[in-house]
Design an enzyme around this catalytic site. Structure first.
Site, PDB file in Angstrom:
ATOM      1  N   GLU A 178      41.122  41.412  48.390  1.00  0.00           N
ATOM      2  CA  GLU A 178      42.287  40.659  48.838  1.00  0.00           C
ATOM      3  C   GLU A 178      43.124  40.380  47.594  1.00  0.00           C
ATOM      4  OE1 GLU A 178      41.350  37.020  50.875  1.00  0.00           O
ATOM      5  OE2 GLU A 178      43.468  36.533  51.139  1.00  0.00           O
TER       6      GLU A 178
ATOM      7  N   ARG B  48      25.163  39.574  46.891  1.00  0.00           N
ATOM      8  CA  ARG B  48      26.241  39.582  45.904  1.00  0.00           C
ATOM      9  C   ARG B  48      25.671  39.415  44.497  1.00  0.00           C
ATOM     10  NH1 ARG B  48      30.482  36.651  47.481  1.00  0.00           N
ATOM     11  NH2 ARG B  48      31.271  36.200  45.422  1.00  0.00           N
TER      12      ARG B  48
ATOM     13  N   LYS C 296      37.307  33.347  43.037  1.00  0.00           N
ATOM     14  CA  LYS C 296      38.684  33.517  42.564  1.00  0.00           C
ATOM     15  C   LYS C 296      39.416  32.186  42.509  1.00  0.00           C
ATOM     16  CE  LYS C 296      39.361  37.149  45.306  1.00  0.00           C
ATOM     17  NZ  LYS C 296      39.938  38.261  46.040  1.00  0.00           N
TER      18      LYS C 296
END
Ligand code: ATP
Ligand code: MG
Length: 615
Positions: free
Chosen positions: A72, A315, A325
């Protein structure tokens, strides 16, 4: 969408017989099983993303597998993304497929061109530039595969109307609060919305009213009609579309309704003919909805079959590193770091500026493994990978980080006043086979810089370097014997004094007849250059700075950056920006990408020579 174009792909890259097999993992097993069973063997690919009819008119898909990396564009990529990039691109390459770079830009609020640019830079730096749409790909290799999810808004809208028509979606006009109450929780089944029983005609009219801007932001959502009593809360009629008046960076003001991520993402995968949609474990509970949606759209012949499947892996978490982020943005916005590319940041831009190489990151990703259960990786593993890739490539040089002047009191008498003696050392102790050895040149004269810590007036026990009466070798130069020092009025040492032992120049016959217990690094006063050296340390003191809701700002290391003015030998002063070098005894450094310039050297500490973590 355009006519079918040939789409050459990477030839499958089987391991050479003598090459060690790559460590296998469950994703490789899944792909190998699909290839063996021919799960995707009969699929078509039209050369561009599109619906079922579009692909049906295309050729047999030359890509054996299609993966995707879907960032994104709301921040810079970080070390966790490197893992996903490495995984998706390398699996595609290994199995004769392609990986799509897809900007997941369906949220109009937070996305910016700056982030799109930074992501493209990172992809290029990591060596996948042939995927970028404006880069020509070499004949017979990959065609670019760079896509924007916002180009699929028209199809998403169509899919939503299809679901409404099939009585699989409805417009809910409860308040968000009512919706929350009716959702139930882990122990309590949800209850149906009063709007759930609307007719298809009414739903279609209300959805079009949403699209046409007749309802306020937040006044209604389109929801899938699945099961309010499902034990999986994600299947309790999840929202598909919301009203949000916001200008989108690609589609401008065309839409005032936007698809929810959970609705958009499976559709993006399907239009791009992704075979294996790899994501992190948080999305495991979303998989039933992923399949529900694509099964319904395939039944309606909107998307090609067989549709993509989602697979989850743990992850990447690295100790002392934050990879959200939002939190990284906070560090930038509150000026705790100098920017997204600050060398202490775990962003790819930061790691690059710190001196990391794409090879080191790939090695690290490969070693960290691909598993179904999460864990934390030590930061030292990341550093170890970098050290390994620099060991045989980074040219050596001498730098004095905390200089004090050493005066060779018998130099003029022995060598002639003002004499400078040329010296040289190999740039690499073990040059790779077939590479001609390179020498670095520098000179020694009456005055040289040495490390302040290499002289002790009264040596502690076991000290082998300079103290009155002791001999050491100036590396690549002469053996010298310390005679004392001079001090200023405060008692601080201003100069160290020594004499040269004649006929001991490194590399000359008989140089070794005088035995010494230590060699120290040094730089000539005559040819040394001043350099700004940025000594970086861990950004956070806590191993898991944001665990358990902790305020990670409180864990910031106040000493994560110390700047020193060092003296470096000529070969280092002449380094080019982004060149990695080893300051002998000190560590690996990189000439700063931004600030280093001819005549104004600036170096960043990349990694020490030895693992110092946890010590
Ligand atoms: P954030 O939540 O901080 O915004 P994100 O994971 O949502 O990060 P995306 O841009 O959506 O960021 O991620 C793109 C891809 O990178 C996704 O497929 C995601 O699963 C993957 N990814 C992100 N972080 C990691 C990580 N730490 N380890 C492995 N893959 C990751
Ligand atoms: Mg995300």
């Amino acid at each position: 969408m355009s006519a079918p174009t040939p789409s050459p792909v990477h030839p499958a890259a089987p391991h050479a017989p003598n090459e060690p097999a790559k460590p296998s993992n469950f994703l490789r097993h899944v792909i190998e099983a699909d290839l063996a069973q021919g799960t995707y063997a009969n699929r078509h690919w039209a050369g561009t993303p599109g619906d079922a009819a579009h692909h049906a008119a295309g050729m047999a898909d030359p890509a054996k597998v299609r993966t995707r990396f879907p960032p994104e564009p709301n921040g810079y990529l970080h070390i966790g993304h490197a893992k996903s990039i490495w995984l998706n691109f390398s699996l595609a390459q290994e199995y004769g497929g392609v990986c799509h770079l897809r900007f997941d830009d369906t949220n109009p609020e937070k996305e910016e061109q700056e982030y799109v640019d930074s992501i493209r830079d990172a992809i290029e730096w990591l060596g996948y530039e042939t995927y970028l749409a404006d880069r020509p790909s070499a004949p017979g290799t990959l065609q670019p595969h760079e896509y924007f999810a916002s180009n699929y808004f028209d199809f998403m809208y169509r899919a939503a109307e299809y679901l409404i028509t099939a009585d699989l979606a409805y417009v809910d006009e409860q308040t968000p609060e009512q919706m929350r109450l009716h959702r139930g929780d882990f122990n309590t089944p949800g209850t149906d919305s009063p709007f759930r029983a609307r007719t298809v005609t009414e739903n279609l009219a209300r959805f079009r009213a949403m699209r046409d801007g007749q309802l306020e932001d937040g006044a209604a959502v389109l929801r899938a009609k699945i099961d309010m009593a499902s034990p999986n809360i994600n299947l309790r009629d999840p929202a598909l579309y919301r009203i949000r008046r916001a200008t989108h960076h690609n589609t401008g003001d065309k839409w005032c309704i936007y698809p929810m991520y959970t609705f958009a993402h499976p559709i993006e995968d399907a239009l791009e003919q992704i075979t294996h949609s790899i994501c992190t474990l948080e999305f495991e509970d979303q998989r039933p909805f992923y399949d529900w949606l694509l099964d319904r759209l395939a039944e309606g012949n909107l998307i090609a079959s067989p549709h993509p499947r989602q697979y989850e892996f743990a992850r990447l978490n690295v100790n002392h590193v934050i990879t959200s982020k939002r939190k990284l943005r906070q560090l930038v916005e509150e000026s705790h770091v100098s920017g997204w590319d600050d060398p202490r940041m775990p962003t790819l831009a930061g790691l690059r500026r710190r001196g990391y190489t794409p090879e080191a990151l790939k090695l690290f990703c490969e070693r960290s493994g691909v598993t179904k259960s999460g864990g934390w990786i030590e930061y030292s593993s990341l550093e170890g990978s970098l050290r390994e890739t620099l060991e045989n490539t980074a040219h050596r040089g001498m730098a004095v980080l905390h200089p004090v002047k050493l005066v060779l009191t018998n130099w003029d008498e022995l060598m002639g006043a003002g004499h400078l003696e040329p010296c040289s050392l190999p740039a690499l102790p073990h040059p790779p086979e077939g590479v001609a050895p390179v020498l670095r040149h520098f000179s020694i004269g009456k005055e040289v810089w040495i490390e302040r810590e290499d002289f002790e007036e009264v040596p502690p026990k076991g000290y082998k370097r300079l103290f009155p009466g002791n001999k050491v070798r100036l590396k690549g130069g002469y053996v010298i014997e310390c005679t004392g020092c001079t001090k200023d009025a405060t008692g601080a040492i201003t100069e160290v004094l020594a004499t040269v032992v004649p006929d001991t120049k490194s590399g000359t016959p008989g140089a070794d007849t005088v035995k010494v217990k230590a060699a120290i690094t040094w730089v000539g006063v005559a040819d040394g250059a001043q350099a700004e050296v940025r000594m970086y340390d861990r950004l956070f003191l806590d191993a898991q700075p944001d665990a358990g809701g902790k305020d990670f700002i409180e864990s910031l290391n106040p000493n994560s950056l110390k700047v020193v003015t060092a003296i470096v030998e000529p070969s280092l002063a002449n380094a080019v920006a982004e060149q990695k070098v080893q300051f002998e005894r000190h560590g690996y450094f990189v000439a700063d990408k931004v600030d280093h310039a001819a005549g104004k050297p600036v170096f960043n500490l990349a990694v020490g020579l030895k693992d110092s973590w946890g010590k």
